[in-house]
Write a protein that holds these residues in place. Structure first.
Motif, short mmCIF file in Angstrom:
data_model
loop_
_atom_site.label_atom_id
_atom_site.label_comp_id
_atom_site.label_asym_id
_atom_site.label_seq_id
_atom_site.Cartn_x
_atom_site.Cartn_y
_atom_site.Cartn_z
N ASN A 1 -0.04 -1.46 1.50
CA ASN A 1 -1.41 -1.99 1.79
C ASN A 1 -1.85 -2.83 0.31
N LEU A 2 -1.58 -3.96 0.15
CA LEU A 2 -1.84 -4.63 -0.98
C LEU A 2 -3.22 -5.02 -1.04
N ARG A 3 -4.13 -4.63 0.10
CA ARG A 3 -5.68 -4.76 -0.31
C ARG A 3 -6.21 -3.54 -1.08
N ARG A 4 -5.29 -2.69 -1.55
CA ARG A 4 -5.84 -1.63 -2.31
C ARG A 4 -5.35 -1.88 -3.78
N LYS A 5 -6.24 -1.94 -4.76
CA LYS A 5 -5.86 -2.19 -6.15
C LYS A 5 -4.93 -1.69 -6.65
N LYS A 6 -4.56 -0.19 -6.28
CA LYS A 6 -3.88 0.49 -7.07
C LYS A 6 -2.15 0.03 -6.42
N LEU A 7 -2.22 -0.86 -5.48
CA LEU A 7 -0.75 -1.39 -4.99
C LEU A 7 -0.50 -2.74 -5.34
N GLN A 8 -1.51 -3.36 -6.15
CA GLN A 8 -1.29 -4.68 -6.34
C GLN A 8 -0.34 -5.06 -7.52
N ASP A 9 0.07 -4.08 -8.26
CA ASP A 9 0.95 -4.25 -9.32
C ASP A 9 2.27 -4.24 -8.71
N PRO A 10 3.16 -5.29 -8.87
CA PRO A 10 4.68 -5.13 -8.40
C PRO A 10 5.40 -4.00 -8.91
N ARG A 11 5.22 -3.67 -10.22
CA ARG A 11 5.83 -2.64 -10.87
C ARG A 11 5.61 -1.14 -10.18
N VAL A 12 4.46 -1.12 -9.40
CA VAL A 12 4.22 0.13 -8.95
C VAL A 12 4.91 0.19 -7.66
N ARG A 13 4.78 -1.03 -6.93
CA ARG A 13 5.56 -0.90 -5.62
C ARG A 13 7.07 -0.91 -5.81
N GLU A 14 7.51 -1.48 -6.83
CA GLU A 14 8.97 -1.37 -7.03
C GLU A 14 9.28 0.15 -7.43
N ALA A 15 8.39 1.01 -8.11
CA ALA A 15 8.69 2.67 -8.36
C ALA A 15 8.73 3.19 -6.92
N LEU A 16 7.83 2.84 -6.10
CA LEU A 16 7.83 3.29 -4.84
C LEU A 16 9.06 3.12 -3.92
N VAL A 17 9.35 1.85 -4.07
CA VAL A 17 10.69 1.43 -3.35
C VAL A 17 11.68 2.27 -3.83
N ASN B 1 0.36 -9.28 9.52
CA ASN B 1 0.59 -9.20 8.06
C ASN B 1 -0.28 -7.75 7.63
N THR B 2 0.51 -6.61 8.00
CA THR B 2 0.10 -5.30 7.63
C THR B 2 -0.20 -5.20 6.37
N ALA B 3 0.84 -5.69 5.64
CA ALA B 3 0.80 -5.53 4.01
C ALA B 3 -0.28 -6.20 3.45
N GLY B 4 -0.84 -7.20 3.89
CA GLY B 4 -2.00 -8.19 3.40
C GLY B 4 -1.39 -8.88 2.21
N ILE B 5 -0.56 -9.60 2.42
CA ILE B 5 0.45 -10.53 1.50
C ILE B 5 -0.53 -11.72 1.41
#
Length: 615
Positions: free
Chosen positions: A320-336, A520-524
């Motif tokens: 959910n990119l609407r959440r500030k904590k998930l807007q950094d692609p480095r955070v998302r890559e880490a979670l992937v 657009n569940t992710a909010g891209i």
């Protein structure tokens, strides 16, 4: 890149759709997005049907949940299964052995303006509603108007580029298209918009739920309804279109019944006990272990996987990119990287869900290797805004040991999180500036998905991330995902078309990010994604479409908007061995149920308990 140069690049990439060539410039038997139609005007039947298929018998299918409406065109209510496919005819119908062709059904001819500003149909004089009244241009005009005004959000979205419909004669109607009309829109209007009877709805409220069997023009009508439990359709013997070339060999069941089951266990027992004839299966565990029945040994019960030629269905966790904590692609890559797909697939999914690295997997649109010259031309203007790895290689899912640890990927994830400002203090992952703890809430729509989440959550906890899981009831889940957007990760499926079009806006487009119930569940919200989507929609050839889709595939993959659970390349079906089917199967469909039929000889063997030899 400064803003002015960036905007100029976007405009250049999107192009002017008005300059594109038309799909047709004279009345024809059908339309095709690219190239010529396979079937001539006087073709006898589609190649993938049996023109001599016997008619008769009852097909019984199961459905989960419930229903309390027979009005499928509005947002309100839960409509019964089968209504749109069985009761209503469309102007055109798809050929499932071509990538993007449609042929006349209610319409005997179709014509598209050279500038794609209008779409004109001439209706067949023999077309009739079930009450004997003719299908007319007035019905088409009414359908366009009522769906634009009172239809569900999906209908309103489809018809955004339709300016209106004009009656030119009793059987001649013109649909006016705006400059936003895509190459696919004329085919979607023709083959997806069920035509509705104006005279029937003149005395009824369109935007209200109802249990009154509606009036249709298609091959079946509603026979009886047990609200919330079952609905049964019967074949219309004097169906006006039964001898059309597009219908020969189709609609062979005398009756089609949908039975509803609130409990999944009861639904499984229903098919094993032959209270249901057919079931599609999406759960790897149930597919591997849930259909152990003596009837399989006698050849009475069949498990079969069927490939459709469509891009593979992809199961994902959407961030959910609407959440500030998930807007950094480095955070998302880490979670992937923390998701150990190989282990989860091998241990929990019976090695059935394979790693998925592309949104267009199993098609020519899948990106491979470094970008092609055509892709580079599209991507180069945005180099400064894109991950540099996009220009070097394809994206591949992180690889761990199928029966071992994911330690290396967790080390990489730890470094990525630290670079993004999330450090470990006293065993907890916190923001180094604010001290906020990194917490993630998983939202799941079914208990089976929870099995995927638990080992993933364990990996995240090793990184110091606090996690929780919520599994609300269906209606609450839909509201949390589609309206409130109250989640950090939510499970969903992404299924793309062989010829992708405007649905990409709803799946990945910025405009859909905050629209209620959009896909657009992710909010891209990415203008590069938007520009590539428009390039796909405006493609003038299959080659242009493939190039633009591959470029979009790269941007989405390296954007780390989703955690890939895996792909389902084939559809899985459990059914009783009572069916016959054509020797030739359509390349882009299973052919079920509309080209299959009841094989009376097999049905008798099953009823008597005698074994059936299975190829």
């Amino acid at each position: 890149m400064n803003r002015r140069v960036y905007l100029l690049a976007v405009v250049s990439l999107v192009g002017l759709t008005g300059a594109q060539t038309s799909l047709a410039s004279e009345p024809r038997q059908g339309l095709s997005v690219f190239g010529q139609l396979k079937y001539p005007a006087d073709f006898r039947h589609f190649d993938y049907v049996n023109p001599d298929a016997p008619k008769g018998g009852t097909l019984r299918m199961g459905s989960g949940g419930t229903f309390y409406s027979l009005q499928p065109f509005i947002r309100q209510g839960s409509a019964a299964a089968g209504l749109t496919q069985l009761l209503y005819d469309t102007l055109l119908t798809r050929a499932w052995d071509e990538t993007s062709s449609v042929y006349g059904l209610l319409a005997e001819t179709v014509e598209l303006a050279d500038d794609r500003s209008w779409l004109e149909f001439v209706l067949r004089p023999e077309a009739r509603w079930h009450d004997g009244e003719p299908v007319t241009a007035d019905d088409v005009v009414f359908t366009v108007g009522i769906l634009r005004e009172k239809g569900s959000p999906s209908w309103k979205t489809l018809l955004l580029a339709v300016e209106g419909a004009e009656k030119l004669g009793p059987r001649r109607v013109r649909i006016h298209l705006s400059s936003r009309a895509t190459r696919q829109l004329p085919l979607q209007i023709g083959a997806e918009m069920q035509i509705l009877p104006r005279h029937y709805w003149a005395t009824r409220e369109f935007d209200k739920t109802t249990l009154e069997p509606p009036l249709g023009s298609g091959p079946y009508r509603v026979a009886d309804v047990d609200p919330g439990r079952s609905i049964r359709y019967e074949r219309v013997h004097d169906y006006w279109g039964r001898d059309l070339n597009v219908n020969i060999g189709r609609f062979n069941f005398e009756r089609i019944q949908y039975k509803y089951f609130q409990d999944l266990y009861v639904q499984m027992e229903a098919i094993k006990g032959h209270d249901v004839d057919w079931r599609s299966e999406f759960s790897a565990k149930r597919w591997a272990t849930g259909y152990d029945t003596p009837a399989r040994q006698r050849g009475h019960f069949i498990l079969e996987t069927l490939e459709t030629g469509q891009p593979a269905i992809r199961a994902v966790w959407a961030f959910n990119l609407r959440r500030k904590k998930l807007q950094d692609p480095r955070v998302r890559e880490a979670l992937v990287r923390a998701y150990h797909q190989q282990w989860i697939s091998a241990v929990l999914l019976y090695d059935d869900f394979k790693s998925a690295r592309s949104f267009f997997e199993n098609s020519d649109m899948e990106h491979r290797g470094p970008p092609s010259p055509g892709e580079l031309e599209l991507l180069e203007p945005f180099r400064a805004e894109l991950d540099s790895r996009i220009f070097e290689r394809q994206w591949d899912p992180p690889v761990g040991l199928a029966h071992g640890s994911n330690r290396e990927n967790l080390h990489i994830a730890d470094r990525l999180l630290e670079r993004a400002g999330w450090v470990v203090r006293e065993g907890a992952r916190v923001n180094e500036r604010t001290g906020e703890r990194l917490e993630l809430q998983f939202l799941v729509g079914s208990p089976s998905i929870s099995r995927h989440a638990l080992p993933y959550m364990a990996s995240l906890e090793q990184l110091g991330i606090q996690v929780e899981i919520r599994s609300p009831f269906s209606t609450e889940y839909q509201n949390l995902v589609g309206v409130e957007r109250d989640f950090d990760l939510s499970s969903t499926l992404i299924a793309l078309r062989l010829v992708p079009g405007t649905e990409l806006r709803n799946l990945f487009g910025s405009e859909a990010a905050d629209r209620p119930y959009s896909r657009n569940t992710a909010g891209i919200r990415n203008p590069i994604v938007d520009a590539l989507i428009e390039k796909i929609i405006g493609a003038r050839s299959r080659g242009e479409l493939v190039t633009a889709a591959s470029a979009l595939d790269r941007v989405l993959s390296w954007g780390f908007y989703y955690v890939s659970i895996g792909k389902l390349r084939s559809t899985r079906h459990a059914y009783w061995n009572i069916f016959g089917r054509p020797e030739v199967r359509p390349r882009y469909s299973t052919g079920f149920p509309f080209t299959w039929w009841i094989d009376s000889a097999k049905q008798e063997l099953v009823a008597s308990g005698q074994p059936i030899e299975v190829d």
